[in-house]
Scaffold this active site. Structure first.
Site, PDB file in Angstrom:
ATOM      1  N   GLU A  22       6.749 -30.499  37.867  1.00 50.61           N
ATOM      2  CA  GLU A  22       7.209 -29.287  37.171  1.00 50.61           C
ATOM      3  C   GLU A  22       8.889 -29.361  36.886  1.00 50.61           C
ATOM      4  O   GLU A  22       9.526 -28.290  36.717  1.00 50.61           O
ATOM      5  CB  GLU A  22       7.071 -28.096  38.115  1.00 50.61           C
ATOM      6  CG  GLU A  22       5.721 -27.774  38.365  1.00 50.61           C
ATOM      7  CD  GLU A  22       5.354 -26.440  39.407  1.00 50.61           C
ATOM      8  OE1 GLU A  22       5.694 -25.577  38.774  1.00 50.61           O
ATOM      9  OE2 GLU A  22       4.956 -26.579  40.299  1.00 50.61           O
ATOM     10  N   SER A 151       1.968 -24.384  38.728  1.00 51.43           N
ATOM     11  CA  SER A 151       1.921 -24.390  37.272  1.00 51.43           C
ATOM     12  C   SER A 151       0.427 -24.852  36.909  1.00 51.43           C
ATOM     13  O   SER A 151       0.210 -25.403  35.928  1.00 51.43           O
ATOM     14  CB  SER A 151       2.873 -25.291  36.642  1.00 51.43           C
ATOM     15  OG  SER A 151       4.085 -24.532  36.699  1.00 51.43           O
ATOM     16  N   SER A 281       9.348 -15.137  31.782  1.00 51.48           N
ATOM     17  CA  SER A 281       8.669 -15.596  32.955  1.00 51.48           C
ATOM     18  C   SER A 281       7.909 -14.259  33.528  1.00 51.48           C
ATOM     19  O   SER A 281       8.517 -13.154  33.251  1.00 51.48           O
ATOM     20  CB  SER A 281       9.317 -16.286  33.882  1.00 51.48           C
ATOM     21  OG  SER A 281       9.829 -17.599  33.133  1.00 51.48           O
TER      22      SER A 281
END
Length: 319
Positions: A22, A151, A281
């Site tokens: 990530e 993720s 986000s």
């Protein structure tokens, strides 16, 4: 780590990058947070390229705000290095970070406090369960994923024995895995700030699957904030998020993700202690529901660590 004389006005050291899968997501989070934090604090940006503390980090003048996602950044590894060096930092401590990175361990901790979790089987890659065993325990609609990645890395959605056998055959990575009964429903995310749940966000991937591509491809997912799920379900999600946060020993902030089934039952998916932190986000979306814009949010996220730093310095002076 010997550094400059003690200061009463610490500089925020923003960590970004790291060595996990990530890394690119983290660099984006770090850049956004550094820009926002600089509006209120002296700020330095540190790009992390190895599993070590960066040169120039000084416990006498820095408070760390980490946006490192995934392995080592979020799993307690970096937190332990900071603790050993006497560096104050925002977010969960090492023990809570390690626990919440472990999906199976998180499920056990929150289930003991009454939060519902999907039934599942955790296993190492060299001791895979048989398809017959899995189907007997969990049925044929399943989710397979690494036990300690974020993720949606390595996520498999499975329908039936043939897909299950094929997915298990692909499990070769030397790490832990978890296979769960797939709960079909509405995906929800709740930000928690200092133990208090903020707004509930509903996630609607246009593909029907909230995988890596759906998370990071522009326009691939619709987000509704606040989630149109009614007052009772909203309160239930917020209460469950706060309970899960406390059950795992979290501090400062985290993001808690759920599935709301067709029967209006909430199932915890995971807790993210260092979630994505761009303005778009999920944690910032949750915060906006509670009246906090991005700049105000990052100020609140780092404030407890600032207070810990200043309290320790006052104790040093009076000792």
């Amino acid at each position: 780590m010997e550094g400059a004389p003690v200061t009463t006005h610490p500089t925020i050291a923003v960590f970004a990058g790291g060595t996990s899968s990530e890394r690119e997501v983290s660099l984006g989070s770090g850049a956004a947070c550094a820009e926002a934090l600089a509006k209120n604090f002296a700020t330095e940006f540190f790009q992390i390229d190895s599993n070590a503390l960066p040169a120039g980090l000084d416990p006498a003048r820095h408070v760390v705000f980490s946006t490192l996602h995934g392995t080592f950044g979020e799993d307690g590894g970096m937190q332990r290095l900071l603790d050993e060096a006497g560096v104050f930092y925002a977010g969960c401590g090492a023990t809570a970070s390690e626990l919440t990175m472990d999906k199976s361990g998180t499920k056990h901790a929150v289930a003991r406090q009454g939060v519902r979790v999907p039934p599942g089987i955790a296993f190492p890659s060299d001791r895979k369960p048989s398809a017959t065993e899995v189907i007997a325990q969990l049925g044929g609609q399943l989710v397979l994923k690494p036990n300690s990645e974020g993720s949606s890395v390595g996520l498999h959605l499975i329908s039936g024995r043939a897909q299950l056998e094929a997915a298990l055959a692909e499990v070769t990575t030397n790490c832990g895995w978890i296979i769960e009964r797939r709960i079909v429903g509405r995906e929800l995310s709740v930000g928690v700030l200092n133990g208090r749940a903020m707004g509930v966000v509903e996630i609607r991937p246009r593909s029907g699957v909230y995988d890596y591509a759906s998370k990071y491809t522009k326009g691939a997912t619709e987000y509704l904030a606040p989630a149109p799920i009614g007052d009772a379900a909203t309160r239930a999600a917020q209460e469950a998020a706060g309970t899960a946060f406390a059950a795992c020993g979290c501090r400062d902030y985290a993001r808690v993700d759920f599935i709301l089934s067709a029967e209006n039952e909430l199932f915890l998916l995971e807790i993210n202690t260092l979630p994505g932190m761009k303005e778009t986000s999920l944690l910032p979306m949750s915060a906006r529901c509670a009246g906090l814009d991005f700049t105000a949010l990052v100020r609140e996220l780092v404030s407890p660590a600032m207070r810990r730093f200043l309290t320790a310095r006052e104790q040093q002076k009076s000792a």
